[in-house]
Design a protein around this motif. Structure first.
Motif, PDB file in Angstrom:
ATOM      1  N   LEU B 135       0.895  -1.171  -0.036  1.00  0.00           N
ATOM      2  CA  LEU B 135      -0.167   0.061   0.123  1.00  0.00           C
ATOM      3  C   LEU B 135       0.769   1.082   0.083  1.00  0.00           C
ATOM      4  N   MET B 137       3.888   1.580  -1.111  1.00  0.00           N
ATOM      5  CA  MET B 137       4.249   1.554  -2.339  1.00  0.00           C
ATOM      6  C   MET B 137       3.406   2.257  -3.426  1.00  0.00           C
ATOM      7  N   LEU B 138       2.327   1.631  -3.167  1.00  0.00           N
ATOM      8  CA  LEU B 138       1.066   2.417  -4.140  1.00  0.00           C
ATOM      9  C   LEU B 138       0.929   3.604  -4.063  1.00  0.00           C
ATOM     10  N   GLY B 139       0.913   4.182  -2.798  1.00  0.00           N
ATOM     11  CA  GLY B 139       0.834   5.712  -2.515  1.00  0.00           C
ATOM     12  C   GLY B 139       2.193   6.309  -2.883  1.00  0.00           C
ATOM     13  N   MET B 141       3.912   5.671  -5.356  1.00  0.00           N
ATOM     14  CA  MET B 141       3.828   6.079  -6.831  1.00  0.00           C
ATOM     15  C   MET B 141       2.747   6.725  -7.210  1.00  0.00           C
TER      16      MET B 141
END
Lengths: 239, 239
Positions: B135, B137-139, B141
């Motif tokens: 999560l 890392m998604l944030g 990105m």
DNA sequence: GGGCTGCCTTGATGTGGGTCAAAAAAAACA
DNA sequence: TGTTTTTTTTGACCCACATCAAGGCAGCCC
């Protein structure tokens, strides 16, 4: 944004088929697939209906089942800048899942479309049970990043002819015979290239007059990809 | 890309401190933090050393410990387009983890820097055990995505006057008296704004004639930032 | 002083491409 | 089928900006 109710059984079978084909979920065990199918919601959109607007809090991310979704920004001057047109099987708005500021852009159907809303909470839940999903989402987002980065490249290519050549060369590579079939209208393509439909029309006409391509309705035939590429290189050469 | 060996114990403690401060890992249980610290590698870079080049297969992603890393693309015409400058605590190249085509851009140190390489395999492994990391890392990105999107917005701010106003307003905020001192020549500023020195000169002259600024050599004095901002808003208003 | 060499400014000119307007062609609909 | 609606093409026009060219102005060093 009307959502059409349908017989649940048939609907479910169809959904699972769609999911299995989407790169986001392919390879997911059948039972998890059913779980996913259980919490997603189908959304039907008419042409020009908005799926979401910039800044809205994120409901989740989306998977295009049919049709085409134009994701774009409206810049301060009120002009619309197309970021990408998503088509069936593609997922969008993953970025909004982990972002506190809501959706970063607007999304509107360019034609009647059906989209699957994958709600935030259960999706995050599923990531915990199946971490591979996170990887796929990272992959999908990295693809989106690439799209943006390549748009930046394109926008710094000065004139419309150069941008169009670039587009043609890129898309001709995806076919074996050099025949490109437009999926949207030419106006949409023009917007993607950051120009007007009039200028696109004129530029295409010029290339046609030089026997580099032929255009028939939504079909563009590239006669000699090498020659186009050479022309592109030439255009870039002097700058 | 030389990597300086150091006494392992001290190094480890320092690393864990750095990790704890990075938004990517903050909140990770101490034992996992130690695990992470065990597999990351510190990289020292001199000014202008490259961390990676576009297209190279991904070794992993990076966390800036000190210094500054310029991530940029070189477009087809040979011009360098800065995407972002990452500073201490920020992570970069997450996108490359799940991408088969390697790094999407180039990264170079703008000053002597130390960067932590987080190798791909063990990181992916950790995601499986601690999905929250995915999560984050998604944030991260999605934040990068936003940066790109705002760059797009800037590039579509059409005319030079508007871009210059935007630049002036932004830079006047960094001073208390509204006096901006150019660090390079005006030609360099022109390039930054994507125009020619002649046009920049004319545009500055126009603003000077309207008593909005005064220009003396490399010094630009903004008389009334609010008025400039209003003018900027006005320019954006009609289009 | 008189020549260089850069940078900045100003003028004149050409052009890419945006916009308005209207015809022509295609599609959609009744 | 004819009639509306949408898309595409063409033409005319205009404007912002790049480009070419010619002076000003500094700061140089001899």
């Amino acid at each position: 944004m009307p959502s059409a109710p349908r017989p649940p059984d048939l609907k479910l079978t169809g959904l699972i088929g769609t999911l299995r084909c989407a790169q986001l979920f392919s390879g997911l065990p059948a039972e998890d697939l059913t779980t996913v199918a259980g919490f997603i919601q189908a959304v039907s959109l008419g042409k020009d209906d908005y799926l979401f607007h910039e800044g809205e809090p994120s409901r989740g991310c989306y998977l295009v089942q049919s049709g085409a979704i134009n994701v774009h920004r409206v810049n301060a001057a009120g002009k619309e800048q197309v970021i990408h047109v998503f088509r069936s099987g593609e997922s969008l708005a993953e970025a909004s899942l982990a972002s506190p500021t809501g959706y970063p852009a607007n999304a509107r159907a360019v034609e009647p479309s059906t989209v699957l809303l994958i709600p935030k909470a259960p999706l995050l839940d599923l990531i915990g049970r199946w971490p591979d999903l996170a990887l796929r989402m990272l992959g999908s987002m990295s693809a989106h990043l690439r799209v943006l980065v390549s748009m930046l490249d394109d926008l710094t290519l000065k004139d419309v002819e150069t941008r169009l050549l670039n587009w043609l060369v890129k898309h001709a590579r995806d076919t074996q015979d050099g025949v490109i079939h437009l999926r949207g209208t030419k106006r949409v393509l023009a917007a993607e290239l950051g120009t007007s439909s009039e200028t696109l029309s004129r530029t295409l006409a010029r290339l046609r007059d030089e026997r580099l391509i032929s255009v028939d309705g939504k079909t563009i035939a590239v006669h000699d990809a090498g020659q186009l590429a050479a022309m592109l290189r030439h255009n870039l050469g002097e700058a």
